[in-house]
Design a protein around this motif. Structure first.
Motif, short mmCIF file in Angstrom:
data_model
loop_
_atom_site.label_atom_id
_atom_site.label_comp_id
_atom_site.label_asym_id
_atom_site.label_seq_id
_atom_site.Cartn_x
_atom_site.Cartn_y
_atom_site.Cartn_z
N ARG A 268 17.33 -6.18 0.31
CA ARG A 268 17.95 -4.94 -0.16
C ARG A 268 17.21 -4.33 -1.35
NH1 ARG A 268 22.43 -8.35 0.93
NH2 ARG A 268 22.66 -8.92 -1.28
N SER A 269 16.37 -5.14 -2.00
CA SER A 269 15.66 -4.65 -3.18
C SER A 269 14.15 -4.61 -2.98
CB SER A 269 15.98 -5.55 -4.39
OG SER A 269 17.37 -5.56 -4.66
N THR A 270 13.71 -4.79 -1.76
CA THR A 270 12.28 -4.80 -1.48
C THR A 270 11.71 -3.40 -1.58
OG1 THR A 270 12.44 -6.76 -0.07
CG2 THR A 270 10.56 -5.29 0.30
N SER A 271 10.62 -3.28 -2.32
CA SER A 271 9.99 -1.97 -2.53
C SER A 271 8.96 -1.64 -1.45
CB SER A 271 9.31 -1.93 -3.90
OG SER A 271 8.32 -2.96 -4.01
N LEU A 272 8.45 -2.68 -0.80
CA LEU A 272 7.39 -2.46 0.19
C LEU A 272 7.36 -3.63 1.17
CD1 LEU A 272 4.83 -0.85 1.07
CD2 LEU A 272 3.53 -2.28 -0.50
N PHE A 273 7.29 -3.30 2.45
CA PHE A 273 7.12 -4.30 3.50
C PHE A 273 5.75 -4.13 4.17
CE2 PHE A 273 11.87 -4.28 3.69
CZ PHE A 273 12.09 -5.64 3.56
N VAL A 274 5.19 -5.24 4.60
CA VAL A 274 3.94 -5.23 5.37
C VAL A 274 4.12 -6.19 6.53
CG1 VAL A 274 1.49 -5.80 5.38
CG2 VAL A 274 2.47 -4.63 3.41
N GLY A 275 3.72 -5.77 7.73
CA GLY A 275 3.77 -6.63 8.91
C GLY A 275 2.40 -7.10 9.29
#
Length: 376
Positions: A268-275
């Motif tokens: 809920r507090s993640t600023s950036l995701f990378v797959g």
């Protein structure tokens, strides 16, 4: 010296390329690093790196930078829990383990290496578009920038290297796992329960073939990764949009539906995701009819998934061996120095790939236990 009056071009200012430049430069070799990042302040994505004795640390020692690495790195313990947050195992590093694989932020490592190089060694904002051989020289072409000339090209620009095709016909292969990485700024505020669960250590949890690891101390941010096995078609069919933070948070929450709620707090507090689909490249099909000096180091040569922590360490071993071959006076030609390096690299990088593959499969088996792995 083999490289006297020669201009060496290294493509890529990652830790392997910069270490290679340092090792050559301190032996009087003229070397320039070309990097596609706009400048030295460009942020490098990813979790901290731990450099191993015998490989990564040996390269930094040769470069005269090992103590600086120790001064900047942090020796991390391990906290292992089950999916219901029961503590299974905790290990706090002892003073004797202070120098065993401490973790360093990627940007800090880049700064350390950059500051060790002569001024203007790195040319920024240079994305290589191709190479041309002309009059016993390499002509390097860059997108929107002037061409440059070099005698010797070293590709150190990562897993999708544009230099690779000039050295090998091997193709990048999907290994069967997928990693979703996320970053939480100020974790003690934004995900306090999860941050507390880590206890200042690297947190490791696995259940039902899913692994969850988190480092709460990455220059003020918490970096975590969730890995799982999926066919390549899963990514194509689902096409997760990693720019849509909310949808990825929902995807991960659904994936961990039967896990304790504290594990979902960081989403809920993640600023950036990378797959990241995990990939490797076979160590064969290397071209033996190269008329001009060119080779590969690091992920450009032997892309290795992160399940054994061998990627950067194997790359730094490349830099150590290749630089030594080129400057120790034991070889009659640059081609012979390169060939000897490559034959050694095929062996130790192949072993690293094999161990990584064994770990990758084992870590995603339903019965896998981090507790058993670390207590052995």
């Amino acid at each position: 010296m083999l490289l006297q009056d020669k201009e060496v071009a290294i493509i890529g200012a990652g830790p392997v390329g910069l270490t290679m430049a340092k090792l050559l430069q301190q032996q009087g070799v003229a070397v320039t690093v070309y990097e596609r990042d706009i400048n030295a302040q460009a942020r490098i994505w990813g979790g901290p790196l731990d450099l191993h004795k015998g490989t990564g640390q040996d390269a930094l020692k040769r470069a005269g930078l090992l103590q600086h690495y120790y001064d900047m790195a942090i020796c991390m313990g391990r906290t292992i829990t089950d999916k219901q947050v029961n503590l299974l195992f905790r290990r706090i590093p002892t003073p004797e383990e202070e120098y065993d694989n401490p973790e360093i932020n990627r940007n800090d490592l880049r700064i350390l290496l950059l500051e060790s190089l002569a001024a203007n060694t790195v040319v920024w904002d240079r994305k290589l578009s191709g190479l041309t051989a002309l009059d016993a020289k390499w002509i390097l072409h860059f997108e929107g920038k002037p061409d440059v000339v070099a005698d010797f090209v070293i590709g150190a620009n990562g897993g999708m290297s544009s230099v690779r095709k000039y050295v090998t016909d091997a193709e990048v292969e999907y290994t069967g796992s997928f990693i979703i990485q996320g970053e939480v700024p100020d974790p003690e505020i934004n995900c306090p329960e999860f941050y507390q669960l880590c206890g200042g250590n690297i947190l490791m949890t696995t259940a039902n073939g899913i692994t969850f690891t988190a480092n709460p101390n990455n220059n003020g941010a918490l970096m975590y990764g969730i890995s799982f096995r999926k066919p390549e078609s899963w990514f194509i069919e689902n096409r997760p949009d990693f720019q849509d933070v909310g949808s990825i948070a929902t995807l991960l929450s659904d994936m961990l539906a039967d896990w304790h709620s504290v594990y979902k707090e960081p989403f809920r507090s993640t600023s950036l995701f990378v797959g990241l689909p995990t990939r490797k490249i076979a160590l064969n099909h290397w071209k033996t009819n190269r008329t001009l000096p060119i080779t590969l180091i690091g992920d450009a040569a032997h892309l290795i998934p992160p399940f054994a922590g061998e990627g950067v360490n194997t790359g730094l071993q490349d830099a150590l061996i290749l630089s030594d071959n080129l400057t120790n006076g034991k070889f009659d030609s640059v081609a012979a120095a390169i060939s000897n390096y490559e034959q050694q690299m095929f062996v130790y990088a192949g072993e690293a790939q094999l161990q990584t593959s064994i770990n990758e499969i084992a870590m995603h088996e339903p019965e896998f236990s981090f507790q058993k792995r670390f207590s052995e």
